[in-house]
Design an enzyme around this catalytic site. Structure first.
Site, PDB file in Angstrom:
ATOM      1  N   LYS A 181       4.777  15.518  34.572  1.00  0.00           N
ATOM      2  CA  LYS A 181       3.808  14.456  34.773  1.00  0.00           C
ATOM      3  C   LYS A 181       3.108  14.659  36.108  1.00  0.00           C
ATOM      4  O   LYS A 181       3.712  14.535  37.155  1.00  0.00           O
ATOM      5  CB  LYS A 181       4.521  13.102  34.692  1.00  0.00           C
TER       6      LYS A 181
ATOM      7  N   PHE B 136       5.435  22.402  41.756  1.00  0.00           N
ATOM      8  CA  PHE B 136       6.031  23.743  41.719  1.00  0.00           C
ATOM      9  C   PHE B 136       5.523  24.598  40.561  1.00  0.00           C
ATOM     10  O   PHE B 136       5.798  25.795  40.506  1.00  0.00           O
ATOM     11  CB  PHE B 136       7.561  23.637  41.609  1.00  0.00           C
TER      12      PHE B 136
ATOM     13  N   GLY C 218      16.499  19.648  36.744  1.00  0.00           N
ATOM     14  CA  GLY C 218      16.737  18.367  37.395  1.00  0.00           C
ATOM     15  C   GLY C 218      17.263  17.372  36.373  1.00  0.00           C
ATOM     16  O   GLY C 218      17.788  17.747  35.324  1.00  0.00           O
ATOM     17  N   ASN C 219      17.109  16.102  36.651  1.00  0.00           N
ATOM     18  CA  ASN C 219      17.591  15.073  35.739  1.00  0.00           C
ATOM     19  C   ASN C 219      16.953  15.200  34.362  1.00  0.00           C
ATOM     20  O   ASN C 219      17.632  15.302  33.341  1.00  0.00           O
ATOM     21  CB  ASN C 219      17.307  13.706  36.365  1.00  0.00           C
ATOM     22  N   TRP C 220      15.639  15.207  34.307  1.00  0.00           N
ATOM     23  CA  TRP C 220      14.925  15.259  33.038  1.00  0.00           C
ATOM     24  C   TRP C 220      15.063  16.635  32.391  1.00  0.00           C
ATOM     25  O   TRP C 220      15.172  16.753  31.163  1.00  0.00           O
ATOM     26  CB  TRP C 220      13.482  14.876  33.268  1.00  0.00           C
ATOM     27  N   GLY C 221      15.080  17.687  33.188  1.00  0.00           N
ATOM     28  CA  GLY C 221      15.278  19.024  32.649  1.00  0.00           C
ATOM     29  C   GLY C 221      16.626  19.171  31.974  1.00  0.00           C
ATOM     30  O   GLY C 221      16.754  19.785  30.905  1.00  0.00           O
TER      31      GLY C 221
ATOM     32  N   GLY D 113      13.594  24.464  34.327  1.00  0.00           N
ATOM     33  CA  GLY D 113      13.830  23.281  35.132  1.00  0.00           C
ATOM     34  C   GLY D 113      15.184  22.690  34.806  1.00  0.00           C
ATOM     35  O   GLY D 113      15.636  22.740  33.655  1.00  0.00           O
TER      36      GLY D 113
ATOM     37  N   LYS E 190       0.623   6.768  34.897  1.00  0.00           N
ATOM     38  CA  LYS E 190       1.523   5.611  34.949  1.00  0.00           C
ATOM     39  C   LYS E 190       2.394   5.639  36.197  1.00  0.00           C
ATOM     40  O   LYS E 190       2.845   4.594  36.676  1.00  0.00           O
ATOM     41  CB  LYS E 190       2.377   5.537  33.679  1.00  0.00           C
TER      42      LYS E 190
ATOM     43  N   PHE F  93      16.967  26.215  39.703  1.00  0.00           N
ATOM     44  CA  PHE F  93      16.654  26.584  41.081  1.00  0.00           C
ATOM     45  C   PHE F  93      17.962  26.471  41.853  1.00  0.00           C
ATOM     46  O   PHE F  93      18.484  25.379  42.057  1.00  0.00           O
ATOM     47  CB  PHE F  93      15.587  25.647  41.667  1.00  0.00           C
TER      48      PHE F  93
END
EC number: 1.1.1.8
Length: 347
Positions: A123, A100, A14-17, A12, A208, A43
């Site tokens: 999450k 995904f 993305g931002n957190w990845g 992954g 949350k 990706f």
């Protein structure tokens, strides 16, 4: 020279990845028991200028789309080939949008080496005909690997800028493996602790986001901080009740960890779910979440709306709708069956 034993890969980008890759890579350089290189599966995307995102990350050492302005570390290597990215890795970090993950796991079946450990920063949950399945359990069942989880009050951009933050690692039995994850994630600005309650930690991180949608509705309706605090309190109670009904082994103390109350506060104050739900309420529910996600999140994915639908499906399966008015109402507002104002009237 000490022979290196462990090799980490991040699935992954993305931002957190990207933040996860930065954290892990900063530690593998200084740990003799780890290979320096951290491969990050991307990706592949073509940017507006025609260049590939993977190429740009490897040339600039920066994910200019999802984490602009932050250097990931020279030992992070972006790889668009999923199988190649995990080749020889024996510590896999899963950090993708949860919708995904099942497809990714299917692609990895038979492709990873023995003795692999995994951790999920994802999450969400999958709801199947036989009932809900946590992401860590899905990874465990599909790939046959032990999977811990990491959840916490973690807005990625702040961690990327090395502002102080905490996180919680949940594990099932093997404390030694959990401590190895603490070792490669923990930094002076990112303090990580481990608790033996994987279901509690993971459900906190999942649920949350639903409460954050409710908090966003309150903000969009300009109902004030008192109302928002009430929604957060009600939401925490429903998180706890839902978790303990699903898994009676869930510990009360888990809700006082970073993955619990702290993550709830952070997400309700500054997360992407709150932001988009705020805009939805301000539009009177006339603009779709998909439209607002595209406009406001620059390619990041919204998890709370999907999770609200999954939670509602579980409530219907178990006949629990009346016991969880906040969770129920969030879903009904999201699908247009109730106005945003119902968040106070019906919760």
């Amino acid at each position: 020279m000490t022979k290196k034993k462990y090799k980490a890969a991040v699935i992954g980008s993305g931002n957190w990845g990207s933040v996860a890759a930065k954290l892990v890579a900063s530690n593998t350089l200084n740990l003799d028991s780890f290979h320096d290189e951290v491969r990050m599966w991307v990706f592949e995307e073509t940017l507006p200028n025609g260049e590939k995102l993977t190429d740009i990350i490897n040339i600039t050492n920066e994910n200019i789309k999802y984490l602009p302005g932050i250097k990931l570390g020279h030992n992070v290597v972006a790889d668009p080939d999923l199988e190649h990215a995990v080749e020889d890795a024996n510590m896999l970090v899963f950090v993708t949008p949860h919708q995904f993950i099942e497809g990714i796991c299917k692609r990895l079946v038979g492709k990873i080496k023995g003795g692999v450990e995994a951790i999920s920063l994802i999450k969400g949950m999958e709801v199947k005909t036989e009932g809900p399945c946590m992401i860590s359990s899905l990874i465990n069942k599909q790939l046959g690997v032990n999977c811990c989880v990491l959840m916490g009050a973690n807005i990625g951009d702040e961690i990327a800028m090395e502002k102080f933050s905490e996180a919680t690692i949940g594990y099932r039995e093997d404390k030694e493996v959990a401590q190895r994850w603490v070792q490669i994630f923990g930094t002076p600005y990112f303090r990580v602790s481990a608790v033996r309650d994987i279901e509690g930690v993971e459900l906190c991180g999942t649920l949350k986001n639903v409460v954050a949608i409710a908090a966003g509705f309150v903000d969009g309706l300009e109902m004030g901080n008192n109302a928002k605090a009430a929604i957060m309190r009600i939401g925490l109670n429903e998180m706890k009740a839902f978790s303990k009904l699903m898994f009676p082994s869930v510990c009360d103390n888990t809700f006082l960890e970073s993955c619990g109350i702290a993550d709830l506060i952070t997400t309700c104050l500054g997360g992407r779910n709150r932001k988009v739900a705020d805009a939805f309420a301000r539009s009177g529910g006339k603009r779709s979440f998909h439209e607002l996600e595209t406009e406001l999140l620059q390619g990041q994915k919204l998890q709370g709306v999907i999770t609200a639908g999954e939670v509602y499906e579980v409530l219907c399966q178990r006949g629990w709708q009346e016991s969880f008015p906040l969770f129920r109402t969030v879903h009904l507002i999201c699908i247009g069956c109730a106005p945003p104002s119902a968040i106070i009237q019906q919760s």
